[in-house]
Design an enzyme around this catalytic site. Structure first.
Site, mmCIF file in Angstrom:
data_model
loop_
_atom_site.group_PDB
_atom_site.id
_atom_site.type_symbol
_atom_site.label_atom_id
_atom_site.label_comp_id
_atom_site.label_asym_id
_atom_site.label_seq_id
_atom_site.Cartn_x
_atom_site.Cartn_y
_atom_site.Cartn_z
ATOM 1 N N HIS A 34 38.168 30.902 33.359
ATOM 2 C CA HIS A 34 38.641 31.587 32.154
ATOM 3 C C HIS A 34 37.984 32.957 32.102
ATOM 4 C CE1 HIS A 34 40.231 31.909 28.031
ATOM 5 N NE2 HIS A 34 39.116 32.605 27.798
ATOM 6 N N CYS A 35 38.782 33.995 32.206
ATOM 7 C CA CYS A 35 38.270 35.360 32.238
ATOM 8 C C CYS A 35 38.187 35.890 30.809
ATOM 9 C CB CYS A 35 39.182 36.243 33.084
ATOM 10 S SG CYS A 35 38.596 37.942 33.248
#
EC number: 2.3.1.225
Length: 679
Positions: A497-498
């Site tokens: 998850h950026c």
């Protein structure tokens, strides 16, 4: 009458001469319809005519093979049968009329009503279908039965041309009784109807060439507790047999006829089904009422999709031609339901949508806006303070290349940030609900399993990877899929998850993410190079010091530091993901592999080649989304939940802001006594 056995015939069965009624033979009803085609000589025909006709139903005449074998030798009969078989095969290759004509050329004989007909008959080699059999019966004269021969030989009506059992001929010479079956006694169902009804106008017995010959259909016919002459099998006849059960307007008798008219609309002969003890009730499998009067469901409908269905079929009624003219049929128009909204309005994940579901992002702090600002601001400063001087003093290609890199960087950033990363559909594999009566110590269904993955490495043929059941999404996740706690979704081939994109990086947007990181790195390096080039060229051309050149171009000098800052982090990410792609792993798989020793670390999804690993990740086709968030919502979609604007809103205030009711006062032991004791 008995005949001695020979090599060509069968033994004549023993015939009982008692007056007791013998049980009905169903075999005879099946076998007597097959007419024998053996070539009979003149002496055999004479023997047939000389056979006394008896009215005793308990007796049984000799078969044709027995009668023929007693009058001629085996060699003669064998040669005659061979000739007849060759002639029959040629006749079979013709049309139905040829077979009909052949059947009408021979007079009625006992050979056509025997229990054991000729073994070389046409019906055994090329059996007829039910439709052809009905057509042959309607156009040909059927041979008389033993009951008809007995009635013809009785002295009561020796010359009566209009006997009830004698066939009536029309002006064309065709027998009208051929359309109605005369062999009532050979069918047990018809005999049962004849015994229970004294009327002559009774329905003809079902055809032997249709589905009525099946045993289970026979059971359905006799399932009615009160049979009558008007009883018919409810729903047991197919559409090809129903038009055959018609009533003649001239004679008033039921007859068999084939109606091939496509405009057939008379439904008077198609009555409504009769309820039998085996019929289901109309409310079968429908929710009923409990004892307290409330609606109760006999099965859970949670997560089930509601399918659209047409109205129930009305009962058949006679249709009159005048009524059709007065009341013309109105074409059916399905009712158009109101627009229920889009799919994204019913989605349960922690995702926010915009532009009608075209863009999506995690519902949280919009850090991706800051990332976009870090991309836009340096580019704007470059085009405002560097691009004009470089265009006029160096080359127009430098600003054009920078513009292309900026476009690639910003476009990939938008795609990676607002694209569906590969959200898997919800509520596909729901576990059965736990009842209150279940044992709390009972083991729950397993939530983990193993999947066998074919390996591309030569050392191992296949590897097992774990798969889990997600209790939040109610699905069995495929390999390499994981649940993101920030997005609250299961992502296919989840990498990480950026936070800079405020979105997960999965199978559908990993290519955009890698392009964004790479283009940002190259763009930052290009910005540093162009800024230094502008300052150094101005110093050399003007012959001044570096400090004076910086004082003249302050913004390009600031872009050098800004580009260096923006270069470090994207460059590190680019190098790290190049390393992961070369190994054939994702960020999550690489992090989890460090939980094991080096000898126990395996890469099940590696292609055993660095080049192939890059091709698989960067050049794979981009599959469509599982949800289609822009599409219209259909009621009953189990993947979706309640509409967002109709969901109950949770209070933003904490528990301490509400009034807490005191608990029920009860016996609290010495503590309560100590509090009440005065000090």
């Amino acid at each position: 009458m008995a005949s001695k056995p020979d090599d060509d015939g069968f033994l004549a069965p023993y015939v009982s001469r008692s007056d007791a009624q013998r049980p009905l033979s169903i075999v005879s009803s099946r076998m007597t319809d097959i007419a024998s085609e053996d070539g009979d000589g003149p002496e055999v025909q004479n023997n047939r005519l000389s056979i006394p006709q008896s009215t005793d139903m308990g007796s049984r005449p000799d078969t044709a093979r027995t009668g023929a074998s007693s009058s001629r030798g085996p060699w003669q009969s064998q040669s005659l049968r061979n000739k007849t078989y060759l002639a029959g095969v040629q006749a079979k290759r013709g049309s139905v009329e040829s077979s009909t004509a052949g059947s009408t050329s021979q007079p009625p004989s006992l050979s056509s009503r025997s229990h054991v007909p000729s073994l070389q008959s046409h019906a055994f080699f090329r059996p007829m279908s039910s439709q052809k059999l009905q057509a042959q019966r309607g156009g040909s004269h059927r041979p008389s039965t033993m009951s008809q021969m007995s009635a013809a030989a009785s002295p009561s009506s020796p010359t009566s041309p209009t006997s009830p059992t004698s066939p009536r001929s029309d002006e064309h010479g065709e027998s009208s009784s051929s359309q109605m079956r005369q062999s009532i006694i050979s069918n047990p169902i018809a005999q049962l109807q004849r015994q229970m009804s004294n009327e002559e106008n009774m329905r003809p017995p079902p055809s032997r060439g249709t589905e009525m010959t099946e045993q289970e259909t026979l059971d359905r016919i006799t399932a009615n507790t009160s049979p009558s002459h008007g009883h018919y099998p409810a729903g047991s006849l197919t559409d090809s047999v129903r038009p055959l059960q018609g009533m003649s307007s001239d004679t008033g008798h039921f007859q068999h006829s084939i109606i091939v008219d496509k405009s057939y609309k008379d439904l008077s002969n198609l009555p409504s089904p009769i309820k039998t003890p085996r019929s289901f009730r109309s409310s079968f499998l429908m929710p009923g009422r409990s004892n307290d009067g409330q609606l109760s469901q006999n099965r859970s409908t949670e997560g089930a999709e509601k399918l659209s269905s047409a109205a129930s079929s009305p009962q058949f009624r006679p249709v009159d031609s005048h009524n059709e003219q007065q009341h013309p049929r109105v074409p059916y128009k399905p009712s158009q339901k109101s627009d229920l909204g889009r799919v994204h309005q019913y989605f349960d994940g922690n995702t926010v949508f915009c532009l009608g579901g075209r863009w999506q992002n995690t519902r949280g702090r919009p850090i991706n806006i800051a990332t976009g600002i870090f991309v836009v601001v340096p580019c704007a400063l470059f085009f405002g303070f560097e691009a004009p001087w470089l265009w006029n003093n160096v080359s127009p290609a430098i600003p054009i290349v920078f513009a292309y890199l900026a476009y690639i960087c910003f476009s990939s950033f938008i795609h990676a940030s607002v694209t569906d990363p590969g959200i898997l559909p919800r509520n596909l594999h729901q576990f059965p609900p736990v009842d209150d009566d279940d044992d709390p110590l009972q083991l729950s269904p397993p939530t983990t399993d193993w999947a066998l993955i074919k390996s591309a490495e030569s050392t191992t043929a296949a590897m097992e990877v774990p798969v889990k059941h997600c209790r939040t999404c109610n699905i069995w996740r495929p390999p390499r899929a994981h649940h993101c706690r920030l997005c609250d979704n299961c992502i296919e081939t989840h990498d990480h998850h950026c936070v800079w994109l405020n979105n997960c990086v999965g199978k559908r947007n990993y290519r955009y993410f890698f392009t964004f990181v790479t283009s940002a790195t190259v763009l930052a390096a290009y910005l540093i190079a162009t800024s230094l080039t502008q300052i150094l060229l101005y110093r050399n051309r003007q012959g001044i010091s570096f400090g004076q050149a910086v004082d003249h171009f302050r913004v390009p000098f600031a872009l050098v530091f800004l580009g260096f800052i923006t270069f470090l982090y994207p460059a590190a990410l680019m190098g790290y993901h190049i390393f992961l792609m070369a190994r054939g792993e994702t960020t999550r798989e690489y992090m989890n592999s460090h939980k094991f020793a080096k000898k126990e670390r395996f890469r099940a999804f590696s292609q055993a080649s660095v080049f192939k690993n890059f091709i698989v990740v960067l050049c794979r086709p981009r599959q469509p989304t599982y949800y289609q968030f822009k599409a219209h919502y259909h009621e009953g979609d189990q993947r979706l939940g309640i509409r967002r604007d109709k969901r109950p809103r949770s209070s933003s205030q904490g528990l301490e802001m509400h009034d807490v009711n005191p608990g029920s006062s009860g016996f609290q032991g010495p503590v309560s006594l100590r509090n009440d004791t005065p000090h």
